[in-house]
Design a protein around this motif. Sequence first.
Motif, PDB file in Angstrom:
ATOM      1  N   LYS A   1      41.017  53.719  42.954  1.00 21.31           N
ATOM      2  CA  LYS A   1      39.987  54.096  42.004  1.00 21.31           C
ATOM      3  C   LYS A   1      40.324  53.572  40.601  1.00 21.31           C
ATOM      4  N   GLU A   2      41.617  53.684  40.231  1.00 17.98           N
ATOM      5  CA  GLU A   2      42.063  53.175  38.931  1.00 17.98           C
ATOM      6  C   GLU A   2      41.802  51.681  38.800  1.00 17.98           C
ATOM      7  N   LEU A   3      41.840  50.989  39.930  1.00 22.40           N
ATOM      8  CA  LEU A   3      41.601  49.546  39.926  1.00 22.40           C
ATOM      9  C   LEU A   3      40.129  49.234  40.198  1.00 22.40           C
ATOM     10  N   SER A   4      39.293  50.272  40.097  1.00 22.50           N
ATOM     11  CA  SER A   4      37.846  50.154  40.376  1.00 22.50           C
ATOM     12  C   SER A   4      37.574  49.549  41.747  1.00 22.50           C
ATOM     13  N   LEU A   5      38.410  49.907  42.706  1.00 19.71           N
ATOM     14  CA  LEU A   5      38.202  49.447  44.091  1.00 19.71           C
ATOM     15  C   LEU A   5      37.723  50.663  44.883  1.00 19.71           C
ATOM     16  N   ILE A   6      36.399  50.819  44.950  1.00 21.62           N
ATOM     17  CA  ILE A   6      35.850  52.094  45.420  1.00 21.62           C
ATOM     18  C   ILE A   6      34.968  51.945  46.650  1.00 21.62           C
ATOM     19  N   ASN A   7      35.138  50.845  47.380  1.00 22.21           N
ATOM     20  CA  ASN A   7      34.358  50.655  48.606  1.00 22.21           C
ATOM     21  C   ASN A   7      34.585  51.830  49.570  1.00 22.21           C
ATOM     22  N   ASP A   8      33.482  52.393  50.100  1.00 21.62           N
ATOM     23  CA  ASP A   8      33.558  53.584  50.968  1.00 21.62           C
ATOM     24  C   ASP A   8      34.529  53.414  52.130  1.00 21.62           C
ATOM     25  N   ASN A   9      34.443  52.258  52.797  1.00 16.00           N
ATOM     26  CA  ASN A   9      35.295  52.055  53.963  1.00 16.00           C
ATOM     27  C   ASN A   9      36.693  51.560  53.617  1.00 16.00           C
ATOM     28  N   GLY A  10      36.930  51.335  52.330  1.00 15.18           N
ATOM     29  CA  GLY A  10      38.239  50.869  51.907  1.00 15.18           C
ATOM     30  C   GLY A  10      38.432  49.374  52.101  1.00 15.18           C
ATOM     31  N   TYR A  11      39.697  48.974  52.012  1.00 10.76           N
ATOM     32  CA  TYR A  11      40.046  47.556  52.034  1.00 10.76           C
ATOM     33  C   TYR A  11      41.290  47.374  52.882  1.00 10.76           C
ATOM     34  N   VAL A  12      41.355  46.247  53.573  1.00 11.96           N
ATOM     35  CA  VAL A  12      42.614  45.881  54.198  1.00 11.96           C
ATOM     36  C   VAL A  12      43.338  44.950  53.224  1.00 11.96           C
ATOM     37  N   VAL A  13      44.630  45.202  53.028  1.00 11.38           N
ATOM     38  CA  VAL A  13      45.353  44.495  51.967  1.00 11.38           C
ATOM     39  C   VAL A  13      46.407  43.566  52.564  1.00 11.38           C
TER      40      VAL A  13
ATOM     41  N   PRO B   1      60.786  41.008  36.937  1.00 13.69           N
ATOM     42  CA  PRO B   1      60.487  40.659  35.545  1.00 13.69           C
ATOM     43  C   PRO B   1      59.800  39.297  35.467  1.00 13.69           C
ATOM     44  N   ASN B   2      58.758  39.182  34.660  1.00 14.43           N
ATOM     45  CA  ASN B   2      57.994  37.938  34.517  1.00 14.43           C
ATOM     46  C   ASN B   2      57.485  37.406  35.850  1.00 14.43           C
ATOM     47  N   GLY B   3      57.215  38.317  36.757  1.00 18.53           N
ATOM     48  CA  GLY B   3      56.755  37.872  38.082  1.00 18.53           C
ATOM     49  C   GLY B   3      55.331  38.304  38.354  1.00 18.53           C
ATOM     50  N   VAL B   4      54.856  37.924  39.521  1.00 17.03           N
ATOM     51  CA  VAL B   4      53.512  38.308  39.935  1.00 17.03           C
ATOM     52  C   VAL B   4      53.546  38.755  41.395  1.00 17.03           C
ATOM     53  N   ASN B   5      52.804  39.799  41.721  1.00 19.50           N
ATOM     54  CA  ASN B   5      52.463  40.128  43.112  1.00 19.50           C
ATOM     55  C   ASN B   5      50.970  39.923  43.236  1.00 19.50           C
ATOM     56  N   PHE B   6      50.589  39.232  44.303  1.00 20.26           N
ATOM     57  CA  PHE B   6      49.199  38.786  44.388  1.00 20.26           C
ATOM     58  C   PHE B   6      48.643  39.178  45.756  1.00 20.26           C
ATOM     59  N   TYR B   7      47.596  40.003  45.762  1.00 19.15           N
ATOM     60  CA  TYR B   7      47.083  40.562  47.007  1.00 19.15           C
ATOM     61  C   TYR B   7      45.601  40.275  47.183  1.00 19.15           C
ATOM     62  N   LYS B   8      45.229  40.215  48.452  1.00 20.32           N
ATOM     63  CA  LYS B   8      43.815  40.147  48.785  1.00 20.32           C
ATOM     64  C   LYS B   8      43.384  41.494  49.332  1.00 20.32           C
ATOM     65  N   PHE B   9      42.382  42.099  48.699  1.00 23.31           N
ATOM     66  CA  PHE B   9      41.785  43.351  49.153  1.00 23.31           C
ATOM     67  C   PHE B   9      40.464  42.996  49.823  1.00 23.31           C
ATOM     68  N   THR B  10      40.473  42.958  51.151  1.00 25.96           N
ATOM     69  CA  THR B  10      39.266  42.572  51.890  1.00 25.96           C
ATOM     70  C   THR B  10      38.448  43.810  52.206  1.00 25.96           C
ATOM     71  N   ALA B  11      37.214  43.823  51.725  1.00 30.92           N
ATOM     72  CA  ALA B  11      36.345  44.997  51.931  1.00 30.92           C
ATOM     73  C   ALA B  11      36.076  45.190  53.419  1.00 30.92           C
ATOM     74  N   LEU B  12      36.067  46.467  53.837  1.00 33.50           N
ATOM     75  CA  LEU B  12      35.808  46.773  55.254  1.00 33.50           C
ATOM     76  C   LEU B  12      34.383  47.332  55.403  1.00 33.50           C
TER      77      LEU B  12
ATOM     78  N   ARG C   1      41.999  53.226  50.630  1.00 32.30           N
ATOM     79  CA  ARG C   1      40.691  53.707  50.174  1.00 32.30           C
ATOM     80  C   ARG C   1      40.793  54.139  48.715  1.00 32.30           C
ATOM     81  N   ALA C   2      39.651  54.481  48.169  1.00 33.98           N
ATOM     82  CA  ALA C   2      39.585  54.774  46.728  1.00 33.98           C
ATOM     83  C   ALA C   2      40.662  55.753  46.254  1.00 33.98           C
TER      84      ALA C   2
END
Length: 416
Positions: free
Chosen positions: A368-380, A405-416, A394-395
């Motif tokens: 929810k904090e990331l404004s990812l509020i799809n009802d069925n959630g996401y597979v990450v 430090p100075n790094g990145v984590n990069f994810y795909k949130f696929t809507a279900l 889910r939300a």
Amino acid sequence: MFGIRNVPLLLLLLIQLLHGGSALDNGLALKPPMGWMSWQRFRCITDCELYPDECISEKLFRRNADLIVSEGYADVGYEYVIIDDCWLEKNRDNKTNKLVPDRKRFPRGLNVLADHIHANGLKFGLYQDFGTKTCAGYPGVINHMALDAETFANWDVDYVKLDGCYANVSDMATGYPEFGRLLNSTGRPMVYSCSWPAYQSELGELPEFESLKQHCNLWRNWDDIDDSFESVMQIIDYFGKNQDSMQPHAGPGHWNDPDMLILGNYGLSYDQSKLQMAIWAVLAAPLIMSNDLAQVRPEIKGILQNRDVIAVNQDSLGIQGKRLLMKQNIEVWRRPITPKVKGEYSYAVAFVSRRTDGAPYPISFTLKELSLINDNGYVVQDLFDMNNKLGVFRAESQFKTRIIPNGVNFYKFTAL
Ligand SMILES: *[C@@H]1O[C@H](CO)[C@@H](O)[C@H](O)[C@H]1NC(C)=O
Ligand SMILES: *[C@@H]1O[C@H](CO)[C@@H](O)[C@H](O)[C@H]1NC(C)=O
Ligand SMILES: *[C@@H]1O[C@H](CO)[C@@H](O)[C@H](O)[C@H]1NC(C)=O
């Protein structure tokens, strides 16, 4: 308020609105262009005796065009081979006024090189400058725009980068569109990359995005990139701070350009290389490498050729991502992507650490904090390792990640 006398004004406004909505219609750059360009790595090296493998010459571009194919870059989408500054003779041809490629470094002219690039299944890009001179002091287009557009077409150019040194910024609002029209009237489709807003932003002026969209396929918004992490982060900050004015104007055929990828050079560590690649994907940025493709280490090549990250960059919706929030010196960047499921976007989400305290930093967000509020959630999934499936969220779920430090984590949130 709007009496009959104001009808012409209203009509004008309406026409401007309709007009303002249109974008450059040359059918090109429907996804952010991908390719290779000489500037950041090879600058204006012109001494081919001292630096035979690095000087701006036919050989450099043939060699890197061949490497784009043989090293697998073409297979993942890199396409344009672009000559930046320092390819010209210091004078135009005295009789015809035409631009002349450097006689020693491009002894056979540019058509031979264009043919070689095209025979490799790639496309040919060339640099020029709107002003009286290019940034490195070679002749610019300003007094010969029609002739130069025609010359570019005759050289089988597919992509034009037009810089803005030695010019008055106040002339650019008419000059850049004019050169675009001249390119169009040659009949040869050429991607048109405009540097105009970078010169406006230097003066603190707000770029004329509606005009950029109508006349340019991409445009450089800000400073040139240098070979350092600091430079990458300054550009990222500029894009974050100015996203509300910039982001709405990106889309298929018209892109904001944060400048070249510097992966494979001297300035970035492995993890910092992932960071540039991830944020350029979020920003729907052109992916134009500037490096020596013969020298790129395998693990960096792996990042440059990561098909899942490239798929985010090239996503067909063409929506530029934004910096969503900052918490405990962790930035969250987010880009809506396909697949769209029952009207809900999927998202690419990058967690960027601006922290320098040694240990990897654990942080947790509800979706929810990331404004990812799809009802069925996401597979990450981890975009740098798609086999790494993190499950369904889910939300209300807590999403935990731990960033170096100075790094990145990069994810795909696929809507279900
Ligand atoms: C063209 O004219 C310039 C300036 O007058 C001169 O320096 C140059 O050598 C001439 N180039 C040729 C190819 O004649
Ligand atoms: C810029 O404008 C000034 C004043 O109008 C003029 O003197 C100068 O030649 C112009 N410079 C260029 C590069 O067009
Ligand atoms: C020139 O512009 C027209 C109108 O926007 C467009 O349909 C056409 O494809 C363009 N041609 C080239 C070569 O860019």
